[in-house]
Scaffold this motif. Structure first.
Motif, PDB file in Angstrom:
ATOM      1  N   THR A   1       0.823  -1.207   0.000  1.00  0.00           N
ATOM      2  CA  THR A   1       0.000   0.000   0.000  1.00  0.00           C
ATOM      3  C   THR A   1       0.857   1.257   0.000  1.00  0.00           C
ATOM      4  O   THR A   1       0.442   2.286  -0.531  1.00  0.00           O
ATOM      5  N   TRP A   2       2.041   1.195   0.541  1.00  0.00           N
ATOM      6  CA  TRP A   2       2.880   2.384   0.656  1.00  0.00           C
ATOM      7  C   TRP A   2       3.615   2.691  -0.652  1.00  0.00           C
ATOM      8  O   TRP A   2       3.619   3.824  -1.118  1.00  0.00           O
TER       9      TRP A   2
ATOM     10  N   SER B   1       0.927   2.375  -4.456  1.00  0.00           N
ATOM     11  CA  SER B   1      -0.382   3.016  -4.579  1.00  0.00           C
ATOM     12  C   SER B   1      -0.412   4.028  -5.723  1.00  0.00           C
ATOM     13  O   SER B   1      -1.436   4.207  -6.361  1.00  0.00           O
ATOM     14  N   GLU B   2       0.698   4.682  -5.995  1.00  0.00           N
ATOM     15  CA  GLU B   2       0.768   5.667  -7.081  1.00  0.00           C
ATOM     16  C   GLU B   2       1.162   4.975  -8.381  1.00  0.00           C
ATOM     17  O   GLU B   2       2.045   4.130  -8.403  1.00  0.00           O
ATOM     18  N   LYS B   3       0.514   5.367  -9.466  1.00  0.00           N
ATOM     19  CA  LYS B   3       0.836   4.784 -10.767  1.00  0.00           C
ATOM     20  C   LYS B   3       1.491   5.794 -11.692  1.00  0.00           C
ATOM     21  O   LYS B   3       1.895   5.449 -12.790  1.00  0.00           O
ATOM     22  N   LYS B   4       1.602   7.036 -11.257  1.00  0.00           N
ATOM     23  CA  LYS B   4       2.229   8.086 -12.059  1.00  0.00           C
ATOM     24  C   LYS B   4       3.267   8.814 -11.212  1.00  0.00           C
ATOM     25  O   LYS B   4       3.235   8.749  -9.991  1.00  0.00           O
ATOM     26  N   GLY B   5       4.161   9.506 -11.873  1.00  0.00           N
ATOM     27  CA  GLY B   5       5.158  10.300 -11.168  1.00  0.00           C
ATOM     28  C   GLY B   5       6.352   9.470 -10.735  1.00  0.00           C
ATOM     29  O   GLY B   5       6.625   8.397 -11.273  1.00  0.00           O
TER      30      GLY B   5
ATOM     31  N   TRP C   1       6.918   7.970  -7.805  1.00  0.00           N
ATOM     32  CA  TRP C   1       6.554   6.730  -7.123  1.00  0.00           C
ATOM     33  C   TRP C   1       5.978   5.699  -8.088  1.00  0.00           C
ATOM     34  O   TRP C   1       5.921   4.518  -7.778  1.00  0.00           O
ATOM     35  N   GLY C   2       5.558   6.131  -9.258  1.00  0.00           N
ATOM     36  CA  GLY C   2       5.040   5.214 -10.262  1.00  0.00           C
ATOM     37  C   GLY C   2       6.108   4.307 -10.851  1.00  0.00           C
ATOM     38  O   GLY C   2       5.784   3.279 -11.446  1.00  0.00           O
TER      39      GLY C   2
ATOM     40  N   TYR D   1       5.786   0.977  -9.218  1.00  0.00           N
ATOM     41  CA  TYR D   1       4.651   0.236  -9.761  1.00  0.00           C
ATOM     42  C   TYR D   1       4.981  -0.358 -11.131  1.00  0.00           C
ATOM     43  O   TYR D   1       4.673  -1.511 -11.419  1.00  0.00           O
ATOM     44  N   LYS D   2       5.604   0.440 -11.985  1.00  0.00           N
ATOM     45  CA  LYS D   2       5.931  -0.032 -13.330  1.00  0.00           C
ATOM     46  C   LYS D   2       6.973  -1.139 -13.294  1.00  0.00           C
ATOM     47  O   LYS D   2       6.898  -2.102 -14.065  1.00  0.00           O
TER      48      LYS D   2
END
Length: 74
Positions: A32-33, A36-40, A42-43, A46-47
């Motif tokens: 969750t930490w 959670s972001e998919k852009k920027g 922090w993304g 995720y990518k």
């Protein structure tokens, strides 16, 4: 020792980053930490996780090839 300024160092860093993000996706408190972001900025985590989970066979083969290269060729 791999230097980040050379191509093999960048490849090792990328492979380790993808593998680490795919592993961290399984940890619930980090899920969750970090993811959670998919852009920027922090993304990127995720990518890298998406690459690690969807292309797990290709990433595993790339890790084995890179380990062989570092241990025996370099």
């Amino acid at each position: 020792m791999a230097n980040v300024y050379f191509l093999d160092g960048i490849l090792v860093f990328g492979l380790l980053f993808v593998c680490t993000c795919a592993y961290f996706k399984k940890v619930t408190c980090l899920k969750t930490w970090l993811f959670s972001e998919k852009k920027g900025v922090w993304g990127v985590f995720y990518k890298a996780d998406v690459i690690g989970t969807r292309l797990h066979a290709a990433v595993a083969i790339a890790c084995i090839v890179m380990a062989f290269y570092i241990l025996f060729i370099k």
